[in-house]
Design a protein around this motif. Structure first.
Motif, PDB file in Angstrom:
ATOM      1  N   VAL A  37       0.844  -1.216   0.000  1.00 41.18           N
ATOM      2  CA  VAL A  37       0.000   0.000   0.000  1.00 41.18           C
ATOM      3  C   VAL A  37       0.865   1.246   0.000  1.00 41.18           C
ATOM      4  O   VAL A  37       0.596   2.229  -0.705  1.00 41.18           O
ATOM      5  N   ASP A  38       1.937   1.234   0.798  1.00 37.09           N
ATOM      6  CA  ASP A  38       2.862   2.364   0.872  1.00 37.09           C
ATOM      7  C   ASP A  38       3.434   2.668  -0.506  1.00 37.09           C
ATOM      8  O   ASP A  38       3.487   3.823  -0.945  1.00 37.09           O
ATOM      9  N   TYR A  41       0.719   4.202  -2.882  1.00 36.60           N
ATOM     10  CA  TYR A  41       0.513   5.645  -2.636  1.00 36.60           C
ATOM     11  C   TYR A  41       1.655   6.464  -3.218  1.00 36.60           C
ATOM     12  O   TYR A  41       1.439   7.478  -3.888  1.00 36.60           O
ATOM     13  N   ARG A  44       1.614   6.278  -7.187  1.00 36.69           N
ATOM     14  CA  ARG A  44       0.503   6.951  -7.864  1.00 36.69           C
ATOM     15  C   ARG A  44       0.446   8.447  -7.583  1.00 36.69           C
ATOM     16  O   ARG A  44      -0.012   9.218  -8.418  1.00 36.69           O
ATOM     17  N   TRP A  45       0.891   8.890  -6.379  1.00 39.74           N
ATOM     18  CA  TRP A  45       0.761  10.315  -6.028  1.00 39.74           C
ATOM     19  C   TRP A  45       2.069  11.087  -6.118  1.00 39.74           C
ATOM     20  O   TRP A  45       2.053  12.307  -6.126  1.00 39.74           O
ATOM     21  N   ASP A 182      -0.382   7.232   5.778  1.00 35.95           N
ATOM     22  CA  ASP A 182       0.106   7.490   4.416  1.00 35.95           C
ATOM     23  C   ASP A 182      -0.755   8.494   3.653  1.00 35.95           C
ATOM     24  O   ASP A 182      -0.247   9.526   3.192  1.00 35.95           O
ATOM     25  N   PRO A 183      -2.059   8.230   3.477  1.00 34.80           N
ATOM     26  CA  PRO A 183      -2.857   9.208   2.733  1.00 34.80           C
ATOM     27  C   PRO A 183      -2.972  10.555   3.443  1.00 34.80           C
ATOM     28  O   PRO A 183      -3.050  11.611   2.786  1.00 34.80           O
ATOM     29  N   ILE A 186       0.814  12.102   2.968  1.00 35.37           N
ATOM     30  CA  ILE A 186       1.245  12.242   1.573  1.00 35.37           C
ATOM     31  C   ILE A 186       0.286  13.129   0.790  1.00 35.37           C
ATOM     32  O   ILE A 186       0.709  14.045   0.064  1.00 35.37           O
ATOM     33  N   ILE A 187      -1.025  12.874   0.950  1.00 37.19           N
ATOM     34  CA  ILE A 187      -2.027  13.610   0.156  1.00 37.19           C
ATOM     35  C   ILE A 187      -2.617  14.772   0.944  1.00 37.19           C
ATOM     36  O   ILE A 187      -2.620  15.923   0.482  1.00 37.19           O
ATOM     37  N   ALA A 196       5.553  10.043   3.573  1.00 35.70           N
ATOM     38  CA  ALA A 196       5.606   8.582   3.632  1.00 35.70           C
ATOM     39  C   ALA A 196       6.635   8.122   4.660  1.00 35.70           C
ATOM     40  O   ALA A 196       6.402   7.165   5.413  1.00 35.70           O
TER      41      ALA A 196
END
Length: 354
Positions: A37-38, A41, A44-45, A182-183, A186-187, A196
């Motif tokens: 998952v890390d 993220y 993709r981002w 993470d989200p 990061i986001i 991250a």
């Protein structure tokens, strides 16, 4: 709590191995999912170079933290045997020396990491456009590495006491925390790769705190007793005589990664390292069932060896090999059947996917 560990010497080996291994397998499964998952993220981002940066940094941090793993494996073997022979004093002295050694080695290696960051990153393939990404990630992650080393050491001690579910949580807690953070970092906070890294470091700290609370509360047979923290070089030598196998294995993997990353960079550039990063994350998922079996096997074999029950030791070895082979074969079938979908989950970059 003594009754918990004594079950290692009396219960049916097959049932006992399942009881010990399933929580360990779940723990490693969650950790492998977190790693996947890390990377998703980040890929993709942030982009393909960020995957390459993580691929460069992770083997360095795990090489440092493998000191804790080696001390944990070596010391846990001694603790299992000591408990099996009813020598609780030796078990406590072993734990005290494990704590002392883990903290000293981890701190020294982390300091060296801060001093020689660019040289170390360059050795592991962090060059060209990858270097600034790798440096951002590495310098933050170093703060969490001593806590990771502690958690890895403690996990083995907890398992040696016949507490597989608690040991599972030592791995599950940081994975879940990381997946949540993470989200957010990061986001939500737009911190990019540093976000991250902070998510990972914070998760390591929380995992270490959880293990400390376990020992402080006296929930097992092993706990913090200051008089046993004095360095005993005989115990230290025995810990490393067993744990050195783990350290050598991790060290050889790190040497392999140095050669591999340098070769990939020279022939395929930064993108080649990013490709390997995705493959490596999938491989972490592939090996989790076998690692779980091994983690479940160790306290059973150690306890019965200490108790002088060679028949149960042999049976635990044979049963572990059988279960591990079956699980590894099933994992192979799953990965081969869904390989295209697995790769596409990490990135939308067509070059990287190809």
């Amino acid at each position: 709590m003594a009754q918990v560990s004594k079950e290692l010497g009396t219960e049916n080996i097959g049932k006992l191995l399942i009881k010990q291994s399933v929580p360990a397998s779940i723990g490693f499964l969650i950790m492998s999912i977190y790693s996947i998952v890390d990377t998703i993220y980040v890929g993709r981002w942030i982009g393909p170079l960020a995957i390459g940066a993580i691929t460069v940094v992770m083997p360095i941090t795990f090489l440092i933290s493998s000191i804790g793993m080696a001390i944990g494996v070596g010391g846990a073997s001694m603790i299992s045997r000591a408990l099996g022979s009813n020598d609780r004093k030796k078990a406590l002295k072993t734990f005290g020396n494990m704590v002392n050694a883990t903290l000293h080695f981890a701190v020294i290696l982390v300091v060296l990491g801060f001093i020689f960051d660019e040289e170390i990153l360059g050795l592991f393939g962090g060059k060209g456009d990858l270097l600034p990404f790798a440096k951002d990630y590495f310098l933050v992650l170093l703060y969490g590495v001593p806590f990771l080393a502690w958690a890895m050491m403690s996990n083995n001690v907890i398992r040696a006491q016949g507490r597989p579910k608690v040991a599972m949580l030592v791995m599950v807690i940081p994975a879940v925390i990381n997946i949540i953070l993470d989200p957010v970092l990061i986001i939500g906070f737009d911190m990019g790769l540093a976000g991250a890294a902070w998510a990972t470091s914070i998760s390591y700290v929380i995992s270490a705190v959880y293990t400390m609370m376990f020992f402080l509360r006296g929930n097992g047979e092993i706990r913090f007793i200051l008089k046993y923290f004095k360095i005993d070089f005989g115990i230290i030598r025995e810990i490393f005589s067993i744990g050195s196998i783990t350290l050598a294995r991790q060290g050889s993997i790190s040497v392999l990664i140095v050669v591999l990353n340098q070769t990939l960079y020279n022939f395929a550039g930064e993108m080649g390292i990013s490709v390997y990063g995705i493959v490596n994350r999938v491989m972490m998922f592939a090996v989790f069932p076998v690692i779980g079996i091994v983690q479940g096997f160790l306290p059973i074999a150690g306890y019965n060896y200490g108790a002088g029950n060679s028949r149960r030791v042999r049976k635990s070895i044979n049963t572990s090999i059988k279960y591990a082979t079956i699980l590894a074969t099933l994992t192979l079938v799953i990965i081969v059947s869904f390989s295209d979908y697995i790769v596409q989950a990490f990135t939308t970059d067509e070059v990287l996917i190809k």
